[in-house]
Design a protein around this motif. Structure first.
Motif, mmCIF file in Angstrom:
data_model
loop_
_atom_site.group_PDB
_atom_site.id
_atom_site.type_symbol
_atom_site.label_atom_id
_atom_site.label_comp_id
_atom_site.label_asym_id
_atom_site.label_seq_id
_atom_site.Cartn_x
_atom_site.Cartn_y
_atom_site.Cartn_z
ATOM 1 N N ILE A 66 0.935 -1.020 0.059
ATOM 2 C CA ILE A 66 0.144 -0.149 -0.112
ATOM 3 C C ILE A 66 0.916 1.144 0.011
ATOM 4 N N GLU B 146 -2.823 0.351 -4.135
ATOM 5 C CA GLU B 146 -2.357 -0.754 -3.728
ATOM 6 C C GLU B 146 -2.051 -1.934 -4.812
ATOM 7 N N ASP C 3 4.280 -2.414 3.285
ATOM 8 C CA ASP C 3 4.391 -3.552 2.458
ATOM 9 C C ASP C 3 4.325 -4.686 3.577
ATOM 10 N N SER D 84 -4.917 -4.402 3.395
ATOM 11 C CA SER D 84 -5.166 -3.387 2.384
ATOM 12 C C SER D 84 -5.901 -2.207 3.035
ATOM 13 N N SER D 85 -5.937 -1.134 2.445
ATOM 14 C CA SER D 85 -6.635 -0.010 2.879
ATOM 15 C C SER D 85 -7.650 -0.245 3.759
#
Length: 103
Positions: free
Chosen positions: A3, A47, A80, A87-88
């Motif tokens: 991300i 991402e 990372d 993920s966000s």
């Protein structure tokens, strides 16, 4: 999944407005493969695999030059995580979960 938070600033454009550059950079991102992205008011979140994220960042950095900028400053932060899926959305859900539990 990596991300990245990316801020690209064209310098010496003759105007304080950057929205035309931002719009063009979003068009560039639409062409990138293997990533998802989100425009925020201050930066763009990207991402994907680290290689795909770096490819997208390079394309973003080049975009203002293609539309007349003579100098570009790009700032990048990368998260990372490799021990589990990230993920966000998952990061936000984790915080929201803790807020709803009161701790």
């Amino acid at each position: 999944m990596a991300i990245a938070e990316v801020t690209v600033i064209p310098i010496g454009t003759g105007s304080t407005s950057l929205s035309a550059y931002v719009a063009e950079m979003q068009r560039v991102l639409q062409q990138q493969k293997g990533i998802s992205y989100e425009l925020t008011s201050m930066s763009t979140i990207i991402e994907g695999t680290l290689d795909d994220v770096f490819t997208a960042i390079a394309a973003l950095h080049e975009a203002p030059f293609m539309t007349g900028a003579k100098r570009v400053s790009t700032s990048v932060k990368i998260d990372d995580r490799r021990d589990k899926e990230s993920s966000s959305v998952l990061k936000l859900q984790s915080v929201e979960s803790k807020l709803s539990k009161g701790g």
